[in-house]
Structure formats: C-alpha cells, structure tokens
Write a protein that holds these residues in place. Structure first.
Motif, PDB file in Angstrom:
ATOM      1  N   GLY A 173       0.608  -1.121  -0.002  1.00  0.00           N
ATOM      2  CA  GLY A 173      -0.147   0.144  -0.018  1.00  0.00           C
ATOM      3  C   GLY A 173       0.886   1.282  -0.142  1.00  0.00           C
ATOM      4  O   GLY A 173       0.391   2.469  -0.341  1.00  0.00           O
ATOM      5  N   VAL A 174       2.105   1.186   0.141  1.00  0.00           N
ATOM      6  CA  VAL A 174       2.944   2.265   0.075  1.00  0.00           C
ATOM      7  C   VAL A 174       3.750   2.276  -1.412  1.00  0.00           C
ATOM      8  O   VAL A 174       4.708   1.366  -1.472  1.00  0.00           O
ATOM      9  N   PRO A 175       3.350   3.119  -2.278  1.00  0.00           N
ATOM     10  CA  PRO A 175       3.848   2.985  -3.496  1.00  0.00           C
ATOM     11  C   PRO A 175       5.705   3.664  -3.546  1.00  0.00           C
ATOM     12  O   PRO A 175       5.912   4.576  -2.790  1.00  0.00           O
ATOM     13  N   LEU A 176       6.325   2.672  -3.932  1.00  0.00           N
ATOM     14  CA  LEU A 176       7.719   2.971  -4.045  1.00  0.00           C
ATOM     15  C   LEU A 176       8.386   3.118  -5.332  1.00  0.00           C
ATOM     16  O   LEU A 176       7.891   2.405  -6.158  1.00  0.00           O
ATOM     17  N   LEU A 177       9.237   4.106  -5.562  1.00  0.00           N
ATOM     18  CA  LEU A 177       9.601   4.443  -6.694  1.00  0.00           C
ATOM     19  C   LEU A 177      10.926   3.780  -7.167  1.00  0.00           C
ATOM     20  O   LEU A 177      11.232   3.593  -8.091  1.00  0.00           O
ATOM     21  N   ASP A 178      11.888   3.692  -6.095  1.00  0.00           N
ATOM     22  CA  ASP A 178      13.057   3.195  -6.246  1.00  0.00           C
ATOM     23  C   ASP A 178      13.726   2.731  -4.766  1.00  0.00           C
ATOM     24  O   ASP A 178      13.099   2.933  -3.921  1.00  0.00           O
ATOM     25  N   GLY A 179      14.935   2.127  -4.908  1.00  0.00           N
ATOM     26  CA  GLY A 179      15.587   1.521  -3.632  1.00  0.00           C
ATOM     27  C   GLY A 179      17.017   1.427  -3.954  1.00  0.00           C
ATOM     28  O   GLY A 179      17.476   1.387  -4.959  1.00  0.00           O
ATOM     29  N   ASP A 180      17.722   1.443  -2.823  1.00  0.00           N
ATOM     30  CA  ASP A 180      19.182   1.174  -2.772  1.00  0.00           C
ATOM     31  C   ASP A 180      19.363   0.345  -1.813  1.00  0.00           C
ATOM     32  O   ASP A 180      19.073   0.279  -0.558  1.00  0.00           O
ATOM     33  N   VAL A 181      20.352  -0.553  -1.892  1.00  0.00           N
ATOM     34  CA  VAL A 181      20.592  -1.639  -0.817  1.00  0.00           C
ATOM     35  C   VAL A 181      22.206  -1.449  -0.692  1.00  0.00           C
ATOM     36  O   VAL A 181      22.823  -1.829  -2.221  1.00  0.00           O
ATOM     37  N   HIS A 182      22.965  -1.100   0.199  1.00  0.00           N
ATOM     38  CA  HIS A 182      24.345  -0.993   0.214  1.00  0.00           C
ATOM     39  C   HIS A 182      24.649  -1.889   1.307  1.00  0.00           C
ATOM     40  O   HIS A 182      24.550  -1.811   2.396  1.00  0.00           O
ATOM     41  N   VAL A 183      25.475  -3.169   0.991  1.00  0.00           N
ATOM     42  CA  VAL A 183      25.877  -4.083   1.769  1.00  0.00           C
ATOM     43  C   VAL A 183      27.343  -4.489   1.743  1.00  0.00           C
ATOM     44  O   VAL A 183      28.069  -4.281   0.677  1.00  0.00           O
ATOM     45  N   GLU A 184      28.111  -4.841   2.839  1.00  0.00           N
ATOM     46  CA  GLU A 184      29.687  -5.299   2.831  1.00  0.00           C
ATOM     47  C   GLU A 184      29.538  -6.514   3.377  1.00  0.00           C
ATOM     48  O   GLU A 184      28.942  -6.661   4.412  1.00  0.00           O
ATOM     49  N   LEU A 185      30.290  -7.490   2.707  1.00  0.00           N
ATOM     50  CA  LEU A 185      30.354  -8.625   3.700  1.00  0.00           C
ATOM     51  C   LEU A 185      31.632  -8.722   4.643  1.00  0.00           C
ATOM     52  O   LEU A 185      32.660  -8.009   4.446  1.00  0.00           O
ATOM     53  N   ASP A 186      31.300  -9.269   5.841  1.00  0.00           N
ATOM     54  CA  ASP A 186      32.452  -9.521   6.576  1.00  0.00           C
ATOM     55  C   ASP A 186      33.458 -10.458   6.440  1.00  0.00           C
ATOM     56  O   ASP A 186      33.040 -11.526   5.548  1.00  0.00           O
ATOM     57  N   PRO A 187      34.404 -10.099   6.007  1.00  0.00           N
ATOM     58  CA  PRO A 187      35.761 -10.823   5.672  1.00  0.00           C
ATOM     59  C   PRO A 187      35.966 -12.166   6.297  1.00  0.00           C
ATOM     60  O   PRO A 187      36.631 -13.007   5.756  1.00  0.00           O
ATOM     61  N   ARG A 188      35.509 -12.152   7.651  1.00  0.00           N
ATOM     62  CA  ARG A 188      35.319 -13.693   8.212  1.00  0.00           C
ATOM     63  C   ARG A 188      34.411 -14.419   7.884  1.00  0.00           C
ATOM     64  O   ARG A 188      33.244 -14.315   8.461  1.00  0.00           O
ATOM     65  N   ILE A 189      34.644 -15.151   6.890  1.00  0.00           N
ATOM     66  CA  ILE A 189      33.568 -16.224   6.299  1.00  0.00           C
ATOM     67  C   ILE A 189      34.021 -17.430   6.535  1.00  0.00           C
ATOM     68  O   ILE A 189      35.364 -18.026   6.394  1.00  0.00           O
ATOM     69  N   ARG A 190      33.336 -18.208   7.283  1.00  0.00           N
ATOM     70  CA  ARG A 190      33.525 -19.783   7.516  1.00  0.00           C
ATOM     71  C   ARG A 190      32.831 -20.521   6.554  1.00  0.00           C
ATOM     72  O   ARG A 190      31.655 -20.698   5.980  1.00  0.00           O
ATOM     73  N   ILE A 191      33.891 -21.229   5.661  1.00  0.00           N
ATOM     74  CA  ILE A 191      33.241 -22.265   4.763  1.00  0.00           C
ATOM     75  C   ILE A 191      33.566 -23.786   5.330  1.00  0.00           C
ATOM     76  O   ILE A 191      34.566 -24.014   5.645  1.00  0.00           O
ATOM     77  N   SER A 192      32.464 -24.529   5.143  1.00  0.00           N
ATOM     78  CA  SER A 192      32.822 -25.874   5.643  1.00  0.00           C
ATOM     79  C   SER A 192      32.021 -26.830   4.492  1.00  0.00           C
ATOM     80  O   SER A 192      30.859 -26.861   4.371  1.00  0.00           O
ATOM     81  N   GLY A 193      33.014 -27.428   3.650  1.00  0.00           N
ATOM     82  CA  GLY A 193      32.584 -27.945   2.517  1.00  0.00           C
ATOM     83  C   GLY A 193      31.753 -27.093   1.514  1.00  0.00           C
ATOM     84  O   GLY A 193      32.316 -26.169   1.062  1.00  0.00           O
ATOM     85  N   ASP A 194      30.559 -27.619   1.348  1.00  0.00           N
ATOM     86  CA  ASP A 194      29.721 -26.809   0.196  1.00  0.00           C
ATOM     87  C   ASP A 194      28.673 -25.869   1.102  1.00  0.00           C
ATOM     88  O   ASP A 194      27.557 -25.485   0.432  1.00  0.00           O
ATOM     89  N   THR A 195      28.982 -25.630   2.272  1.00  0.00           N
ATOM     90  CA  THR A 195      27.927 -24.684   3.116  1.00  0.00           C
ATOM     91  C   THR A 195      28.816 -23.487   3.446  1.00  0.00           C
ATOM     92  O   THR A 195      30.058 -23.620   3.962  1.00  0.00           O
ATOM     93  N   THR A 196      28.480 -22.242   3.563  1.00  0.00           N
ATOM     94  CA  THR A 196      29.108 -21.250   4.359  1.00  0.00           C
ATOM     95  C   THR A 196      27.972 -20.119   4.715  1.00  0.00           C
ATOM     96  O   THR A 196      26.844 -20.315   4.390  1.00  0.00           O
ATOM     97  N   GLU A 197      28.455 -19.526   5.960  1.00  0.00           N
ATOM     98  CA  GLU A 197      27.627 -18.274   6.533  1.00  0.00           C
ATOM     99  C   GLU A 197      28.356 -17.279   6.265  1.00  0.00           C
ATOM    100  O   GLU A 197      29.630 -16.823   6.627  1.00  0.00           O
ATOM    101  N   VAL A 198      27.759 -16.030   5.478  1.00  0.00           N
ATOM    102  CA  VAL A 198      28.091 -14.899   5.358  1.00  0.00           C
ATOM    103  C   VAL A 198      27.474 -13.727   6.266  1.00  0.00           C
ATOM    104  O   VAL A 198      26.206 -13.923   6.090  1.00  0.00           O
TER     105      VAL A 198
END
Length: 165
Positions: free
Chosen positions: A88-113
C-alpha cells in the motif's frame, strides 16, 4: 569498472601481506573466495529489492524457494514480512548497500556470510524509508555455484540485547 572487480583490486594487498604487517583476521578468506561469495550475496539483495519495489514476495521466493520456510519469527527468512510492511506504500526506487564481513567460515559446500549495510526506498511522495541492515546468509554450493538458502536478520530486540552486553 565493475564493483566486484574494484573490490578484488582493493583486496589484493590482503593476499600479498598486510601493509601494516599485522596478522590476518582469524577466519578471513582469501580475496578470490570473497569475490566468489560477493556475487550471490548481491544477487540475493537484487531480488529482495525487486520484491520490495513490486510489492511481491514471490520475486525472491521463485529464485530461492527455501526462503518460503520459516517466516519473520526472529528475523529468519523475513522477506515476506518486509514486503507486507510496505504493501500500500508506492515505492519508486530503492538502494541496498552491503559489505560482507571478511571472516567467512566455509565448511564443505556450506558457508555463512555476515553482511552489514543499509537498505532504503524512495516513496512516491519522495520521502525515504531507510534502515540499517545486519544479516547472516546461509549459502550452499550447488552444481558449482553458491546460492542463498536461509536468511537471518538481526532484529531490533537482538540488537538492543547485544548493546547491553
């Protein structure tokens, strides 16, 4: 220059040694892995933004069907509740700015960022709705590509509890 390439170029000194000769952050991934994970994270936020602008939670759910599970409780897979909050709130545009934390744990084929940033939307009355964004994204590697299977947003209650510690 593409942001991912620029980011890779900026991170090259990390792989070659830190300018201040400090030790790497425990769990910090190499620049190539960081860039590899950056693309699927940005893809997720692209679909999330499209959902907000269209007022349709199906947009990310078509790409990430696992996100239908859960719901807004505790900030888990809360995409649908975000879209509903702006119905019900008409939106015209959006911006998303994100940075990944460089401490990323990868375990096989799974990771949490972990990501941190801002999300903002321009309403039809040219007012802006914006908020801080803190999330953990669970990604799995399928057929050689990473994809988001779970999102966990830091809720206001969790943020206040963390500040009290």
């Amino acid at each position: 220059m593409r942001p991912a390439l620029l980011l890779a170029l900026l991170l090259v000194p990390v792989a070659c040694g830190r300018p201040d000769n400090s030790e790497p952050i425990p769990g910090e991934v190499d620049p190539a892995t960081y860039v590899e994970l950056d693309a699927p994270v940005r893809e997720y936020f692209h679909h999330r933004k499209k959902a907000m602008l269209a007022g349709d939670p199906e947009v990310p759910w078509r790409r990430y069907p696992e996100l239908r599970q859960g719901g807004p409780a505790g900030g888990i897979n809360a995409e649908g509740s975000h879209v509903a909050a702006f119905r019900g709130v008409p939106l015209l545009d959006g911006d998303v700015h994100v940075e990944l934390d460089p401490r990323i744990r990868i375990s096989g084929d799974t990771t949490e960022v972990r990501v941190h940033g801002t999300e903002s939307y321009l309403r039809q009355d040219f007012q802006q709705s914006a908020w801080e964004l803190e999330m953990r994204l669970l990604l799995v590697r399928r057929d050689g590509a990473w994809t988001v299977v779970r999102t966990d947003e830091t809720t206001d209650a969790e943020r206040h509890q963390e500040r009290r510690r």
